[in-house]
Design a protein around this motif. Structure first.
Motif, PDB file in Angstrom:
ATOM      1  N   SER A 264       0.714  -1.232  -0.034  1.00 31.87           N
ATOM      2  CA  SER A 264      -0.039   0.034   0.190  1.00 31.87           C
ATOM      3  C   SER A 264       1.369   1.132  -0.433  1.00 31.87           C
ATOM      4  O   SER A 264       0.558   2.425  -1.274  1.00 31.87           O
ATOM      5  N   PHE A 265       1.537   1.244   1.232  1.00 29.78           N
ATOM      6  CA  PHE A 265       3.214   2.380   1.023  1.00 29.78           C
ATOM      7  C   PHE A 265       2.960   2.659  -0.183  1.00 29.78           C
ATOM      8  O   PHE A 265       3.569   4.050  -1.179  1.00 29.78           O
ATOM      9  N   HIS A 266       3.542   1.220  -1.473  1.00 27.67           N
ATOM     10  CA  HIS A 266       4.404   1.943  -2.344  1.00 27.67           C
ATOM     11  C   HIS A 266       3.872   2.138  -3.284  1.00 27.67           C
ATOM     12  O   HIS A 266       3.825   3.193  -3.665  1.00 27.67           O
TER      13      HIS A 266
ATOM     14  N   PHE B 241       4.396  -1.798  -7.303  1.00 30.09           N
ATOM     15  CA  PHE B 241       3.966  -3.153  -6.306  1.00 30.09           C
ATOM     16  C   PHE B 241       4.677  -4.337  -5.979  1.00 30.09           C
ATOM     17  O   PHE B 241       5.079  -4.724  -4.922  1.00 30.09           O
ATOM     18  N   PHE B 242       5.663  -4.458  -7.128  1.00 35.04           N
ATOM     19  CA  PHE B 242       6.901  -5.777  -6.975  1.00 35.04           C
ATOM     20  C   PHE B 242       7.235  -5.338  -5.969  1.00 35.04           C
ATOM     21  O   PHE B 242       8.146  -5.950  -4.980  1.00 35.04           O
ATOM     22  N   SER B 243       8.013  -3.956  -6.032  1.00 40.17           N
ATOM     23  CA  SER B 243       8.874  -3.422  -4.968  1.00 40.17           C
ATOM     24  C   SER B 243       8.253  -3.315  -3.727  1.00 40.17           C
ATOM     25  O   SER B 243       9.250  -3.612  -2.560  1.00 40.17           O
ATOM     26  N   GLY B 244       7.153  -3.144  -3.347  1.00 39.99           N
ATOM     27  CA  GLY B 244       6.962  -3.212  -2.421  1.00 39.99           C
ATOM     28  C   GLY B 244       6.179  -4.719  -1.181  1.00 39.99           C
ATOM     29  O   GLY B 244       6.658  -4.869  -0.309  1.00 39.99           O
TER      30      GLY B 244
ATOM     31  N   TYR C 259      14.196 -11.418  -6.591  1.00 37.98           N
ATOM     32  CA  TYR C 259      13.790 -11.418  -8.245  1.00 37.98           C
ATOM     33  C   TYR C 259      12.187 -10.649  -8.083  1.00 37.98           C
ATOM     34  O   TYR C 259      12.119 -10.496  -9.036  1.00 37.98           O
ATOM     35  N   LEU C 260      12.077 -10.233  -7.453  1.00 40.48           N
ATOM     36  CA  LEU C 260      10.581  -9.311  -7.046  1.00 40.48           C
ATOM     37  C   LEU C 260      11.625  -8.272  -7.671  1.00 40.48           C
ATOM     38  O   LEU C 260      10.569  -6.713  -8.127  1.00 40.48           O
ATOM     39  N   ILE C 261      12.921  -7.521  -6.832  1.00 42.56           N
ATOM     40  CA  ILE C 261      13.338  -6.324  -7.667  1.00 42.56           C
ATOM     41  C   ILE C 261      13.861  -5.804  -9.618  1.00 42.56           C
ATOM     42  O   ILE C 261      13.422  -5.339  -9.484  1.00 42.56           O
TER      43      ILE C 261
END
Length: 156
Positions: free
Chosen positions: A23-25, A69-72, A146-148
């Motif tokens: 949510s923050f990201h 989203f993925f960064s969050g 991997y999400l980054i």
């Protein structure tokens, strides 16, 4: 045994904390988007000479949203890492904060101020830092590393 391990991992996820990180990201993404004049996307960006692999402006919004989203999610996995990885986690988070600020500033530099030379410099610095971040994240959480990767692809 594999199913037991998988179930154990599911129980360890703090869904409220994960939702807060995402949510923050996403909130930051929407703030930056709200600060960007609409004609920057619709007129100015479409008139730029871009490489063939550049996404069209209507796809750009979704791509950037997914990156945030993925960064969050990646942030959550680093933030909630085991205490025995504290030193690696702190270094990874420091790099992450720097990159998060640089990426957010890049949008303002590029779309609001249209300072293309400065945007390229910020982009190159961010790209190098994301590669370093990938390896820092990998020490703490392979999932986060991997999400980054979408962020690295975006920055490329």
């Amino acid at each position: 045994m594999h199913n037991q391990r998988k179930e154990h991992m599911k129980r360890q996820i703090d869904w409220k904390a994960l939702a807060a990180c995402i949510s923050f990201h996403v909130f930051v993404f929407f703030i930056i988007h709200a600060l960007t004049p609409a004609n920057s996307f619709n007129v100015w960006y479409n008139q730029l000479d871009k490489p063939l692999f550049t996404p069209p402006s209507n796809f750009l919004f979704r791509t950037i949203f997914l990156m945030y989203f993925f960064s969050g999610i990646a942030f959550y996995f680093i933030w909630r890492a085991k205490e025995n990885r504290f030193k690696h986690r702190q270094k990874a988070l420091t790099y992450y904060y720097i990159i998060f600020v640089l990426i957010s500033l890049w949008f303002i530099i590029f779309f609001n101020f249209k300072l293309l030379d400065l945007a390229v410099i910020v982009n190159i610095i961010t790209w190098v830092l994301i590669i370093i971040l990938f390896f820092l994240f990998k020490r703490v959480s392979k999932t986060a590393s991997y999400l980054i990767l979408p962020t690295l692809l975006w920055d490329t």
